[in-house]
Design a protein around this motif. Structure first.
Motif, short mmCIF file in Angstrom:
data_model
loop_
_atom_site.label_atom_id
_atom_site.label_comp_id
_atom_site.label_asym_id
_atom_site.label_seq_id
_atom_site.Cartn_x
_atom_site.Cartn_y
_atom_site.Cartn_z
N ASN A 20 53.50 58.01 23.06
CA ASN A 20 52.05 58.06 23.82
C ASN A 20 51.23 56.89 23.39
O ASN A 20 50.17 56.90 23.89
CB ASN A 20 51.50 59.29 23.56
CG ASN A 20 51.32 59.56 22.21
OD1 ASN A 20 51.49 58.75 21.29
ND2 ASN A 20 50.72 60.72 21.72
N ARG A 21 51.84 55.96 22.64
CA ARG A 21 51.11 54.77 22.37
C ARG A 21 51.33 53.70 23.43
O ARG A 21 50.28 52.66 23.62
CB ARG A 21 51.64 54.07 21.06
CG ARG A 21 51.43 54.85 19.80
CD ARG A 21 51.96 54.02 18.70
NE ARG A 21 53.32 53.80 18.35
CZ ARG A 21 53.76 52.89 18.87
NH1 ARG A 21 52.99 51.63 19.16
NH2 ARG A 21 55.17 52.61 18.68
N PHE A 22 51.98 53.94 24.35
CA PHE A 22 52.40 53.03 25.56
C PHE A 22 51.65 53.91 26.71
O PHE A 22 51.96 54.98 27.21
CB PHE A 22 53.71 52.98 25.75
CG PHE A 22 54.59 52.23 24.95
CD1 PHE A 22 54.90 52.61 23.59
CD2 PHE A 22 54.89 50.79 25.18
CE1 PHE A 22 55.57 51.82 22.74
CE2 PHE A 22 55.34 49.96 24.39
CZ PHE A 22 55.87 50.38 22.89
N LEU A 23 50.79 52.91 27.63
CA LEU A 23 50.20 53.53 28.69
C LEU A 23 50.25 52.48 29.93
O LEU A 23 49.97 51.35 29.67
CB LEU A 23 48.48 53.59 28.46
CG LEU A 23 47.75 54.07 29.52
CD1 LEU A 23 48.37 55.51 30.14
CD2 LEU A 23 46.34 54.12 29.25
N ALA A 24 50.77 52.88 30.98
CA ALA A 24 51.17 51.90 31.98
C ALA A 24 50.10 52.25 33.16
O ALA A 24 50.26 53.77 33.56
CB ALA A 24 52.64 51.93 32.68
N TYR B 63 49.02 44.98 41.14
CA TYR B 63 49.43 44.54 39.89
C TYR B 63 49.40 45.85 38.98
O TYR B 63 49.04 46.92 39.18
CB TYR B 63 48.52 43.52 39.15
CG TYR B 63 47.07 43.91 38.81
CD1 TYR B 63 46.24 43.98 39.82
CD2 TYR B 63 46.94 44.40 37.45
CE1 TYR B 63 45.04 44.31 39.43
CE2 TYR B 63 45.68 44.76 37.23
CZ TYR B 63 44.64 44.69 38.04
OH TYR B 63 43.60 45.32 37.52
N SER B 64 50.20 45.74 37.82
CA SER B 64 50.32 46.75 36.82
C SER B 64 50.13 46.03 35.41
O SER B 64 50.27 44.90 35.27
CB SER B 64 51.85 47.37 36.94
OG SER B 64 52.07 48.36 35.74
N THR B 65 49.63 47.25 34.66
CA THR B 65 49.27 46.73 33.10
C THR B 65 50.25 47.72 32.55
O THR B 65 50.31 48.87 32.57
CB THR B 65 47.90 46.59 32.78
OG1 THR B 65 47.39 48.11 33.07
CG2 THR B 65 47.22 45.69 33.52
N LEU B 66 50.28 47.43 31.06
CA LEU B 66 51.43 48.22 30.15
C LEU B 66 50.48 47.74 28.67
O LEU B 66 50.33 46.63 28.21
CB LEU B 66 52.58 47.63 30.08
CG LEU B 66 53.51 48.49 29.04
CD1 LEU B 66 53.51 49.64 29.36
CD2 LEU B 66 54.98 47.75 28.76
N LYS B 67 49.97 48.79 28.32
CA LYS B 67 49.14 48.79 27.20
C LYS B 67 49.81 49.39 25.98
O LYS B 67 50.36 50.47 26.25
CB LYS B 67 47.62 49.33 27.14
CG LYS B 67 46.87 49.21 26.20
CD LYS B 67 45.78 50.08 26.05
CE LYS B 67 44.65 49.33 27.33
NZ LYS B 67 43.25 50.20 27.39
N VAL B 68 49.62 48.72 24.87
CA VAL B 68 50.49 49.17 23.57
C VAL B 68 49.28 49.39 22.57
O VAL B 68 48.42 48.31 22.21
CB VAL B 68 51.45 48.28 23.17
CG1 VAL B 68 52.04 49.10 21.98
CG2 VAL B 68 52.37 48.00 24.16
N GLN B 69 48.78 50.70 22.15
CA GLN B 69 47.91 50.80 21.45
C GLN B 69 47.96 52.09 20.64
O GLN B 69 48.17 53.24 21.06
CB GLN B 69 46.36 51.18 22.32
CG GLN B 69 45.18 51.55 21.60
CD GLN B 69 44.08 51.75 22.39
OE1 GLN B 69 44.21 52.24 23.42
NE2 GLN B 69 42.75 51.39 21.86
N PRO B 70 48.08 52.04 19.18
CA PRO B 70 48.22 50.96 18.27
C PRO B 70 49.44 50.42 18.40
O PRO B 70 50.27 50.96 18.42
CB PRO B 70 47.55 51.09 17.05
CG PRO B 70 48.14 52.62 16.93
CD PRO B 70 47.99 53.15 18.34
N ALA B 71 49.75 48.86 18.18
CA ALA B 71 50.97 48.46 18.03
C ALA B 71 51.60 48.58 16.76
O ALA B 71 51.01 48.48 15.74
CB ALA B 71 50.94 46.83 18.63
N GLU B 72 52.93 48.88 16.91
CA GLU B 72 53.74 49.16 15.47
C GLU B 72 54.80 47.97 15.82
O GLU B 72 54.99 47.16 16.64
CB GLU B 72 54.20 50.41 15.57
CG GLU B 72 53.39 51.55 15.71
CD GLU B 72 52.62 51.66 14.19
OE1 GLU B 72 53.14 51.15 13.26
OE2 GLU B 72 51.90 52.22 14.20
#
Lengths: 112, 117
Positions: free
Chosen positions: B63-67, B74-83
């Protein structure tokens, strides 16, 4: 477990020396096998799709064939510009569109 | 026609930071896919959009990845927090057809190389 295995990992050829790359697959049911070419720093570039055993497709010096367990990418009289990583990917029954299983690829180098 | 565009092409962030990757598919392509290649491993599927809807997100690691795909463009892929283990090359691809004999090939972007330090 569904998986795709490509061999060899790397292949060095002299210009004009024909050879074949192998992609063996173990999936619950094949819906399509894809071949891609990937150059350094680029994304995979689509080459072929095969659906059923016995099917063949050709493009310039490349010919892809399919059996029930594997696919071959035959390269006839390769040129240096054919140097790239060749990827095989499979879509399987039970997997959604785009849910492909990739092999690790074969890195082909063709020397003049 | 313009291809699939991804940016940034490279991103270096520290562990714990947030990063957002963007993908612009080929105009008119309803289907958009995200993939990831971790060093030494094969490319793996992350998720599939049909227009703005998530069709399959079974490959998302956690669940750290949100698309998102607002408006089906367009699409975005967010990584929060990154490991650290999130490092790799993130590819986006698009395709037009949803049915048929799947004879089309997915068109890939050049990828975003993410390095988490």
């Amino acid at each position: 477990e569904d998986q795709v295995t490509q061999s060899p990992e790397a292949l060095r050829l002299q210009e004009g020396e024909s050879s074949s790359l192998n992609c063996s697959y173990t999936v619950s049911g094949l819906r399509g096998l894809f071949w891609y070419r990937q150059d350094p720093g680029k994304g995979p570039e689509f080459l072929f799709t095969l659906y059923s055993a016995g099917e063949e497709k050709e493009k310039e010096r490349l010919k892809a064939t399919l059996t029930k367990k594997e696919s071959f990418l035959h390269i006839t009289a390769p040129k240096p510009e054919d140097s790239a990583t060749y990827l095989c990917a499979v879509r399987y029954y039970g997997g959604s569109q785009g849910n492909l299983i990739f092999g690790k690829g074969t890195k082909l180098s063709v020397k003049p | 026609e313009a291809g699939v565009t991804q940016f940034p092409s490279h991103s270096v962030i520290e562990k714990g930071q947030t990063v957002t990757l963007r993908c612009d598919p080929i105009s008119g392509h309803d289907n958009l896919y995200w993939y990831r290649r971790v060093m030494g491993k094969e490319i793996k599927f992350l998720l599939h959009f049909v227009k703005e809807s998530k069709q399959d997100e079974s490959g998302m690691p956690n669940n750290r990845f949100l698309a998102e795909r607002t408006g089906g463009t367009y699409s975005t892929l967010k990584v929060q927090p990154a490991e650290l283990e999130d490092s790799g090359v993130y590819f986006c691809a698009s395709s037009q057809k949803t049915t048929g004999r799947y004879g089309y090939g997915y068109t890939f972007g050049s990828g975003t190389r993410l390095t988490v330090v």
